[in-house]
Write a protein that holds these residues in place. Structure first.
Motif, PDB file in Angstrom:
ATOM      1  N   VAL A 306     -86.728   1.958 115.269  1.00 55.78           N
ATOM      2  CA  VAL A 306     -85.848   2.915 114.578  1.00 55.78           C
ATOM      3  C   VAL A 306     -84.394   2.711 114.996  1.00 55.78           C
ATOM      4  CG1 VAL A 306     -85.245   5.352 114.369  1.00 55.78           C
ATOM      5  CG2 VAL A 306     -87.639   4.641 114.208  1.00 55.78           C
ATOM      6  N   LEU A 307     -84.149   2.581 116.299  1.00 55.93           N
ATOM      7  CA  LEU A 307     -82.777   2.422 116.781  1.00 55.93           C
ATOM      8  C   LEU A 307     -82.185   1.074 116.379  1.00 55.93           C
ATOM      9  CD1 LEU A 307     -82.959   4.075 120.325  1.00 55.93           C
ATOM     10  CD2 LEU A 307     -82.158   5.060 118.173  1.00 55.93           C
ATOM     11  N   LEU A 308     -83.017   0.052 116.295  1.00 60.52           N
ATOM     12  CA  LEU A 308     -82.523  -1.246 115.830  1.00 60.52           C
ATOM     13  C   LEU A 308     -82.138  -1.188 114.361  1.00 60.52           C
ATOM     14  CD1 LEU A 308     -84.935  -3.776 117.587  1.00 60.52           C
ATOM     15  CD2 LEU A 308     -82.506  -3.389 118.062  1.00 60.52           C
ATOM     16  N   VAL A 309     -82.925  -0.502 113.555  1.00 56.40           N
ATOM     17  CA  VAL A 309     -82.582  -0.343 112.133  1.00 56.40           C
ATOM     18  C   VAL A 309     -81.276   0.423 111.984  1.00 56.40           C
ATOM     19  CG1 VAL A 309     -83.286   0.737 109.968  1.00 56.40           C
ATOM     20  CG2 VAL A 309     -84.967  -0.521 111.337  1.00 56.40           C
ATOM     21  N   LEU A 310     -81.121   1.478 112.796  1.00 55.49           N
ATOM     22  CA  LEU A 310     -79.898   2.278 112.735  1.00 55.49           C
ATOM     23  C   LEU A 310     -78.682   1.530 113.282  1.00 55.49           C
ATOM     24  CD1 LEU A 310     -81.218   5.796 113.850  1.00 55.49           C
ATOM     25  CD2 LEU A 310     -80.715   5.000 111.533  1.00 55.49           C
ATOM     26  N   SER A 311     -78.908   0.396 113.937  1.00 57.11           N
ATOM     27  CA  SER A 311     -77.809  -0.381 114.515  1.00 57.11           C
ATOM     28  C   SER A 311     -77.067  -1.228 113.490  1.00 57.11           C
ATOM     29  CB  SER A 311     -78.340  -1.301 115.621  1.00 57.11           C
ATOM     30  OG  SER A 311     -78.844  -0.556 116.707  1.00 57.11           O
ATOM     31  N   TYR A 312     -77.602  -1.340 112.280  1.00 53.37           N
ATOM     32  CA  TYR A 312     -77.017  -2.250 111.285  1.00 53.37           C
ATOM     33  C   TYR A 312     -75.584  -1.872 110.957  1.00 53.37           C
ATOM     34  CZ  TYR A 312     -76.268  -4.630 106.830  1.00 53.37           C
ATOM     35  OH  TYR A 312     -75.744  -5.386 105.817  1.00 53.37           O
ATOM     36  N   ARG A 313     -75.337  -0.631 110.608  1.00 53.05           N
ATOM     37  CA  ARG A 313     -73.976  -0.219 110.224  1.00 53.05           C
ATOM     38  C   ARG A 313     -73.005  -0.235 111.408  1.00 53.05           C
ATOM     39  NH1 ARG A 313     -73.879   5.010 106.523  1.00 53.05           N
ATOM     40  NH2 ARG A 313     -71.678   4.388 106.452  1.00 53.05           N
ATOM     41  N   PRO A 314     -73.397   0.231 112.591  1.00 54.98           N
ATOM     42  CA  PRO A 314     -72.485   0.100 113.732  1.00 54.98           C
ATOM     43  C   PRO A 314     -72.143  -1.346 114.066  1.00 54.98           C
ATOM     44  CG  PRO A 314     -74.165   1.725 114.192  1.00 54.98           C
ATOM     45  CD  PRO A 314     -74.565   1.067 112.909  1.00 54.98           C
ATOM     46  N   LEU A 315     -73.101  -2.270 113.876  1.00 57.16           N
ATOM     47  CA  LEU A 315     -72.823  -3.682 114.135  1.00 57.16           C
ATOM     48  C   LEU A 315     -71.780  -4.205 113.141  1.00 57.16           C
ATOM     49  CD1 LEU A 315     -73.409  -6.355 115.558  1.00 57.16           C
ATOM     50  CD2 LEU A 315     -75.293  -6.712 113.941  1.00 57.16           C
ATOM     51  N   LEU A 316     -71.943  -3.879 111.870  1.00 60.77           N
ATOM     52  CA  LEU A 316     -70.950  -4.298 110.882  1.00 60.77           C
ATOM     53  C   LEU A 316     -69.588  -3.679 111.188  1.00 60.77           C
ATOM     54  CD1 LEU A 316     -72.917  -4.064 107.494  1.00 60.77           C
ATOM     55  CD2 LEU A 316     -72.449  -6.097 108.884  1.00 60.77           C
ATOM     56  N   ASN A 317     -69.597  -2.439 111.657  1.00 54.11           N
ATOM     57  CA  ASN A 317     -68.338  -1.737 111.939  1.00 54.11           C
ATOM     58  C   ASN A 317     -67.535  -2.437 113.029  1.00 54.11           C
ATOM     59  OD1 ASN A 317     -66.612   0.821 111.744  1.00 54.11           O
ATOM     60  ND2 ASN A 317     -67.167   0.819 113.900  1.00 54.11           N
ATOM     61  N   LEU A 318     -68.222  -3.011 114.028  1.00 57.07           N
ATOM     62  CA  LEU A 318     -67.522  -3.673 115.128  1.00 57.07           C
ATOM     63  C   LEU A 318     -66.621  -4.802 114.639  1.00 57.07           C
ATOM     64  CD1 LEU A 318     -70.259  -3.930 117.906  1.00 57.07           C
ATOM     65  CD2 LEU A 318     -68.194  -2.525 117.954  1.00 57.07           C
ATOM     66  N   PHE A 319     -67.035  -5.455 113.575  1.00 57.69           N
ATOM     67  CA  PHE A 319     -66.293  -6.624 113.102  1.00 57.69           C
ATOM     68  C   PHE A 319     -65.594  -6.356 111.764  1.00 57.69           C
ATOM     69  CE2 PHE A 319     -69.795  -8.026 115.780  1.00 57.69           C
ATOM     70  CZ  PHE A 319     -69.115  -8.771 116.726  1.00 57.69           C
ATOM     71  N   SER A 320     -65.520  -5.084 111.391  1.00 54.17           N
ATOM     72  CA  SER A 320     -64.864  -4.711 110.142  1.00 54.17           C
ATOM     73  C   SER A 320     -63.364  -4.567 110.351  1.00 54.17           C
ATOM     74  CB  SER A 320     -65.439  -3.396 109.614  1.00 54.17           C
ATOM     75  OG  SER A 320     -64.685  -2.914 108.525  1.00 54.17           O
ATOM     76  N   SER A 321     -62.588  -4.989 109.367  1.00 51.84           N
ATOM     77  CA  SER A 321     -61.133  -4.812 109.443  1.00 51.84           C
ATOM     78  C   SER A 321     -60.752  -3.338 109.341  1.00 51.84           C
ATOM     79  CB  SER A 321     -60.450  -5.606 108.324  1.00 51.84           C
ATOM     80  OG  SER A 321     -60.913  -5.172 107.058  1.00 51.84           O
ATOM     81  N   ARG A 322     -61.669  -2.516 108.837  1.00 48.03           N
ATOM     82  CA  ARG A 322     -61.457  -1.070 108.769  1.00 48.03           C
ATOM     83  C   ARG A 322     -62.388  -0.367 109.754  1.00 48.03           C
ATOM     84  NH1 ARG A 322     -60.855   0.193 102.245  1.00 48.03           N
ATOM     85  NH2 ARG A 322     -59.102  -1.218 101.870  1.00 48.03           N
ATOM     86  N   GLN A 323     -62.386  -0.832 110.959  1.00 55.09           N
ATOM     87  CA  GLN A 323     -63.280  -0.326 112.000  1.00 55.09           C
ATOM     88  C   GLN A 323     -63.099   1.178 112.201  1.00 55.09           C
ATOM     89  OE1 GLN A 323     -62.465  -2.005 115.828  1.00 55.09           O
ATOM     90  NE2 GLN A 323     -64.141  -0.929 116.861  1.00 55.09           N
ATOM     91  N   LEU A 324     -64.217   1.897 112.180  1.00 59.84           N
ATOM     92  CA  LEU A 324     -64.210   3.327 112.436  1.00 59.84           C
ATOM     93  C   LEU A 324     -64.310   3.578 113.938  1.00 59.84           C
ATOM     94  CD1 LEU A 324     -66.659   4.587 109.643  1.00 59.84           C
ATOM     95  CD2 LEU A 324     -64.151   4.575 109.602  1.00 59.84           C
ATOM     96  N   MET A 325     -63.707   4.657 114.374  1.00 62.37           N
ATOM     97  CA  MET A 325     -63.706   5.010 115.785  1.00 62.37           C
ATOM     98  C   MET A 325     -64.406   6.345 115.964  1.00 62.37           C
ATOM     99  SD  MET A 325     -60.410   5.417 118.334  1.00 62.37           S
ATOM    100  CE  MET A 325     -59.693   6.777 117.413  1.00 62.37           C
ATOM    101  N   ASN A 326     -65.345   6.414 116.905  1.00 70.25           N
ATOM    102  CA  ASN A 326     -66.063   7.652 117.208  1.00 70.25           C
ATOM    103  C   ASN A 326     -66.678   8.269 115.955  1.00 70.25           C
ATOM    104  OD1 ASN A 326     -65.267   7.392 119.917  1.00 70.25           O
ATOM    105  ND2 ASN A 326     -63.350   8.449 119.527  1.00 70.25           N
ATOM    106  N   ALA A 327     -67.509   7.488 115.297  1.00 68.54           N
ATOM    107  CA  ALA A 327     -68.114   7.907 114.033  1.00 68.54           C
ATOM    108  C   ALA A 327     -69.628   7.845 114.112  1.00 68.54           C
ATOM    109  CB  ALA A 327     -67.620   7.011 112.895  1.00 68.54           C
TER     110      ALA A 327
END
Length: 490
Positions: A306-327
């Motif tokens: 479950v936690l690995l599946v939920l990790s998909y969006r945070p992983l993309l966020n780390l390398f996104s040019s529009r990185q979200l902070m504390n989300a």
């Protein structure tokens, strides 16, 4: 069963002890902080009352125990429950039972505190709130003394530390120029939200050392986190570097439990042999259960998936040019995005709140008396105190005021409470200049603050130098019947 040997991290018992007891200790602090401050800030008669918030947010998507009813008595019951459960975990009592017992205890802490955060509005909008929630949920599945620590949960905790550190590093690189030209620490110690007793000394260090600080920060947050996944002893050395840099932040500032959570979680990458080599008094061998029950294996594997599946969006966020902070990307506040101080302010503006007993106020300073806050700078002679990991929420929100706007609903409510001499509100302060008497008028003034140089401090004993900028609000008073309507001096 031999085929389960991959699942058992038998060399990480010390890590488990630190993770479980340390996380529980931070939950204890969080519930204590909430019990002491929540009623005045968000209670039935608080600055932003939860009942009014729930009336406006009947379709509140995030889970909370207070969805259908809030009272200050219920809030205190929740806090006392959290404090007791956390204290039991700190002393290690649930860990002596079957693995489901500490799991249940941590899930109780997680859900109770999530119930508070989800109605806490702006006073609970800090990144370390969701960090504590994610840490509590993940640590819940470390098992008990009857089973070896599960490898997959330790890896997930390391993944949390990676997101926390690398996410903060990327936020800085993408943020203000001061992080790229190595000047950020010229200002940080002076302008951070709540300086500590050593902040002024850190600020007065030579500028070349401040550049070393920035370089060390970039190394610790952008390079070191990758080595957390390396074999030992590299992983343990990487954890040690993170722990040392976080301790520097603890010593030079007050960031609630943010740094302490990072320190505790970093121990997930420290093996027993490495811990014993550095500190010989730490046992090399621990008593553990012989085998992991199949049912517990199934529970941990399910949670891991479950936690690995939920990790998909945070992983993309780390390398996104529009990185979200504390989300958060889900309603349960799990596998979040973190980051802090993408930009560093170069000047410190403080909102100073004053009151007077005069019938009709004038600008004469001797008629106005200043309210003293516990953590935020005010009195120019006062040495800043060390509060972290305890969280002074009102003081933190006061720091944000000049960066956003002083015209916040909660701040006007705060001024009203001062005019009423409201005891719970005054209890949030260090000093009430009117000793419980109602002032006739209050006002908010903005000042430019800077740390005094060593020569200035020797000359007059003042640690801060401040210059009046403007009247931000006021003078303002309540109507004669002390209802919520305010009257401004024209």
């Amino acid at each position: 069963m031999e085929w389960l040997s991959w699942f058992d991290a038998r060399d990480y018992e010390f890590a488990r002890q630190v993770l479980q007891r340390g996380t529980a200790a931070l939950y204890l602090v969080a519930f204590l902080s909430t019990m002491n401050q929540f009623p005045a800030l968000l209670g039935e008669r608080g600055l932003l009352p939860v009942p009014a918030f729930l009336d406006m947010a009947r379709r509140l998507a995030r889970p909370t125990l207070f969805r259908w009813h809030y009272s200050d008595a219920l809030l205190k019951s929740v806090c006392w429950t959290g404090i007791i459960v956390a204290a039991l975990l700190v002393i290690g009592l649930p860990q002596t039972g079957p693995p489901w017992l500490p799991m249940l205890a941590f899930l109780i802490l997680w859900f109770l505190y999530m119930s508070i955060v989800n109605v806490g509005q702006t006073f609970y909008g800090f990144g370390w709130e969701i960090l504590l929630l994610e840490a509590g949920f993940t640590v819940a599945f470390l098992g008990s003394d009857q089973t070896p620590p599960p490898t997959t949960i330790l890896i997930l905790i390391v993944w949390l530390v990676f997101r926390l550190e690398f996410g903060a590093g990327m936020i800085k690189i993408r943020g203000g120029r001061e992080w790229r030209d190595m000047t950020a620490m010229f200002y940080h110690h002076e302008t951070q939200p709540m300086p500590g007793p050593l902040s002024r000394q850190a600020h007065l260090l030579p500028r070349p050392l401040h550049k070393v600080e920035v370089a060390g920060n970039h190394f610790a947050q952008l390079v070191v986190p990758f080595f957390l996944f390396a074999p030992q002893p590299l992983a343990g050395i990487a954890a040690g570097i993170i722990i040392l840099t976080q301790l520097w932040l603890v010593g030079t500032g007050n960031f609630a439990w943010l740094n302490w959570v990072a320190i505790v979680l970093a121990f997930a990458a420290v093996s027993d042999p490495l811990a014993h080599a550095v500190f010989p008094f730490i046992p090399l061998e621990w008593h553990q259960g012989a085998n992991t029950p199949v049912w517990w294996l199934a529970v941990v594997v399910l949670v891991t998936v479950v936690l690995l599946v939920l990790s998909y969006r945070p992983l993309l966020n780390l390398f996104s040019s529009r990185q979200l902070m504390n989300a958060s990307f889900n309603r349960w506040r799990l596998v979040n995005a973190y980051g802090a101080f993408g930009t560093v302010t170069r000047q410190r503006i403080e909102i100073v709140v004053e009151g007077t007993l005069a019938e009709e106020p004038d600008a004469a300073d001797e008629h106005w008396l200043e309210y003293g806050f516990k953590g935020k700078p005010g009195d120019v002679r006062r040495l800043p105190r060390q509060w972290a990991p305890y969280h002074l929420r009102l003081d933190w929100l006061m720091w944000f005021l000049p960066l956003r706007t002083v015209h916040e609903d909660w701040f006007y409510a705060f001024l009203d409470k001062l005019l009423e001499a409201d005891k719970p509100t005054l209890g949030l302060l260090r000093h009430d200049p009117f000793d419980g008497e109602r002032p006739r008028w209050v006002r908010a003034r903005s000042y430019l603050y800077r740390f005094a140089s060593r020569a200035e401090f020797r000359g007059n004993g003042e640690r801060w130098v401040r210059v009046l900028l403007s009247d931000a609000i006021g003078p303002v008073q309540l109507s004669p019947r002390l209802n919520p309507k305010r009257r401004f001096l024209s």
